[in-house]
Each structure stands twice: as structure tokens, then as C-alpha cells.
Design an enzyme around this catalytic site. Structure first.
Site: not given
Length: 412
Positions: A121, A365, A395, A397
Site C-alpha cells: 500500500c 485504493h 497502513c 499489508g
């Protein structure tokens, strides 16, 4: 419960060495130095809803080519003057090959090299960090950092680990679906379904208002794809209410609280920034939109992946000597309303400062794009409101988090 959040601390010697040349405090951050890494262009494509939207059939090479072409046309930048390109992306097969092909097809000479990075991300942010560090260490003069993802054509593959590795509880947790981690956060920290829907409604409402007012046109660069001009997001849903959110079924666990309405949408899109030194930008007469200051990455318990901004944001603020009140705009990724609500309340940042035009719950996203889009969106917002300092965070993964500080120098 908060004690579950544990970030690894880097060796002190490394921290001291890394921060030696980083300005400390708001006043120093706002000073202009010739060796600053500055941003001279920051744009994104319009977003497309995965599997249904305007980019559903467009692979990343075609999307990148369109963005690169539009950028070169808009900026009149000599493509031969670019020393390196870094593309953040997660799941397309052979990402370096297709990114290199896209750059060449867009008009970059074969002498311009390219790399790709995957930090899930935060891949888009990592591409900015990679190019910025190369400029700071005088390896290059001009670089492009991009982020791209087609979640329509390249959805998240299921990670596979051998049984011997999976026997380790944290190793097992770090490859679980992201929706599962959202539910783990909600249960561990008592984030109710009602609270998740309330935070989701803020995102949907703000994004719908931004689309209605045309705000996003300031950060979107129109791209030509297959004879059509793509210039408006098709991901934002107007008219979302608490009642409509409450009527949605759980998306990941039968007795869960994360739904399609209070989780980030899956989408397609690309974004990029052009970076150079202030000295180079001033010599060339290029407009300076802002500058990159510093970044920080952390690790947390994988099953509580979403809480990582609570560790990453204070870490990057401390690195540059800022207080949270010094930041004018925060772009904190809304992977799920569960983790977003937890982060907002633990960080104790006024919601008015966070994602003022909505976030990924409303916008979607695209994994490799988001870290770049946050910078594009945040700098555009600072320009509108006359603010100075942007903090982005997300955050990541597998149980990580990232954050970065940027300074705006553009004014409306």
C-alpha cells in the site's frame, strides 16, 4: 489493548546518521536550501472503479504510457533530461518490463533507466523516497516517481507460504486477507459497526462534495486512452447515508462489521511527481510546488496491520522535530473504517485536518497508486488553503506502516 502496537526501533546509530541532514522544527522545515528535494509537477489520472469503471480494461502499461505522455506534453519536459524513473506497483506480472515498455512508448529515450518497487500500500510513497534519496545523494538530478495499479486486471493474488513458515503465528497472520485484519482490529479495540459507518460517511460525503465542486480537477491530468479522454473519477458515490451504509452486509466475516461501504474500494489509476533539487529547478526556471522532507516506515503485529499509522506518524514527526499541531493537512489512508477510526482517535488529530476531500473509502485504493495520490491530493489542498505542511500515512499489508512529511510552496 493499545500495547498490541509494537514497532521495531532501528539502531540508534542509523537514526543519527540518517537524520543528520534533516531540518528540525517547523521554522527550519520552511527554510529554502539549494539541496532541497523539490516537486515541480504532481498529478494523477482520474480513478476508475474496479471491474466496472472507465479503466477496467486498461492494463498498467497502457495507463502508464497515457500518464507519461500527458505529463511530457503538459510540462514540456525534455524526456532525455530525466535521469531515472521509479514506479511503485504491486500486482501486475513482470512490472519492470511493462513499466519500462510504457516509458519508452511514451517518448522517453532508451537511455533513461527505470525501476519498480513493491511495498504494497505504500509502493507509491516508496517510489518518491527512492527518487528523493537518489537526488539527495547526488546520484541523479531529475527523477520521476510514479504509482500505478489495475485492480481490475491484477487483483491481489493469494500469498503462499510453506507449512513450516505458516506454523509461526505472526508469519501466518502476515499473509491473511486484509479484510480479516480489519475485523481483528475492530474486535481487539472495540470499534463498533456504527462507528465504522460514521467515519465512512465522512469520507463519502467529503468526496461527493469535492466532485460536485470540481476540486479534483486541480489534481487530475486528463489522459487519452483508446480515443477517449479520461478526466473525472467514476468511483465516488453521491447520496450515501448512514441508513444506506447500515443496510450493507459484512464483506469478510459473517459476523463482521467491515462492509463494501466502510472499506476502501478497489480501483484503477496512476499518479506521478517530478522531483529535482532546488538548485536545478531554479536554474531551469521550473515552478516549485513543494518539497519532500523525510519518511519513516514501521512494523506492527501483522493481525493488527491497520493500526500502524499510530506508530508511523509520531516517528516521522519526531524525525523532523514537528508536533502534530504543526501539520496543516494529513492524508491518512482509509484502508478500512475500523483501522481509520482507531488511528484518528489514538493520534488525537482533529478530523477537519484529515482527508478534507475524502479518502480511499470513497475514492478507492489502487494499491500502487495511493501513496503517490496522497501527495498529489495533499499538495493541491495545501495550495488551496494556503497551508504549509503535509503528512501522509498508510497502513501496509503484512503488518507495516509508512508516513512522510512534505512542505508546500505553491499558493493559489
Amino acid at each position: 489493548m493499545f500495547s498490541r502496537l509494537t514497532a521495531r526501533r532501528p539502531a540508534q546509530g542509523f537514526v543519527r546518521a540518517y537524520t543528520t541532514h534533516v531540518a528540525k522544527g517547523r521554522a527550519q522545515l520552511l527554510e529554502k536550501r539549494l539541496d532541497d528535494v523539490v516537486i515541480t509537477f504532481a498529478k494523477r489520472t482520474a480513478l476508475g472503479r474496479a471491474r466496472k469503471g472507465q479503466l477496467k480494461d486498461v492494463p498498467v502499461d497502457e495507463l502508464l504510457t497515457a500518464l507519461f505522455k500527458a505529463t511530457l506534453e503538459k510540462t514540456r519536459l525534455n524526456p532525455a533530461s530525466v535521469d531515472d524513473i521509479c514506479v511503485g506497483t504491486c500486482h501486475p506480472p513482470s512490472p519492470l518490463y511493462v513499466s519500462r515498455a510504457a516509458a519508452i512508448a511514451a517518448g522517453f529515450p532508451v537511455e533513461v533507466p527505470i525501476s519498480t518497487v513493491n511495498r504494497l500500500c505504500s509502493s507509491g510513497l516508496q517510489s518518491i523516497v527512492t527518487i528523493s534519496n537518489a537526488i539527495k545523494t547526488q546520484q541523479i538530478d531529475v527523477g520521476i516517481a510514479a504509482g500505478v495499479e489495475s485492480m481490475s486486471l491484477n487483483p491481489r493474488p493469494t500469498p503462499e507460504i510453506v507449512s513450516g513458515v505458516a506454523q509461526h503465528p505472526q508469519a501466518h497472520d502476515c499473509v491473511q486477507p486484509m479484510g480479516w485484519t480489519s475485523e481483528m482490529v475492530a474486535r481487539a479495540y472495540n470499534i463498533s459497526r456504527q462507528k465504522q459507518d460514521q467515519y465512512a460517511l465522512i469520507s463519502h460525503t467529503r468526496a461527493a462534495n469535492a466532485v460536485k465542486s470540481g476540486i479534483f480537477s486541480e489534481e487530475i491530468i486528463p489522459v487519452e486512452i483508446r480515443g477517449a479522454t479520461i478526466s473525472v473519477d467514476d468511483t465516488v458515490r453521491p447520496g450515501v447515508t448512514l441508513e444506506s451504509l447500515a443496510g450493507l452486509k459484512p464483506a469478510f466475516l459473517e459476523d463482521g462489521a467491515s462492509t463494501a461501504g466502510n472499506s476502501s474500494g478497489i480501483g484503477d489509476g496512476a499518479a506521478l511527481v517530478i522531483l529535482t533539487s532546488r538548485a536545478k529547478a531554479e536554474r531551469e526556471g521550473w515552478e516549485i510546488l513543494g518539497k519532500y522532507v523525510a519518511s519513516a516506515f514501521v512494523g506492527v503485529e501483522p493481525r493488527y496491520m491497520g493500526i500502524s499509522p499510530v506508530a508511523a506518524v509520531p516517528k516521522v514527526l519526531a524525525r523532523v522535530g514537528l508536533h502534530k499541531e504543526d501539520v496543516d493537512v494529513y492524508e491518512i489512508n482509509e484502508a478500512f473504517a475500523s483501522q481509520f477510526a482507531f488511528c484518528v482517535e489514538q493520534l488525537q488529530i482533529p478530523i477537519e485536518k484529515i482527508n478534507p476531500n475524502g479518502g480511499s473509502i470513497a475514492l478507492t485504493h489502487p494499491l500502487g497508486m495511493t501513496g503517490t495520490r496522497q501527495v498529489v491530493t495533499g499538495l493541491a489542498q495545501l495550495k488551496r488553503q494556503g497551508g504549509d505542511i503535509l503528512c501522509t500515512s498508510m497502513c501496509i499489508g503484512s503488518g507495516m506502516g509508512g508516513a512522510a512529511i512534505f512542505v508546500s510552496e505553491a499558493r493559489s
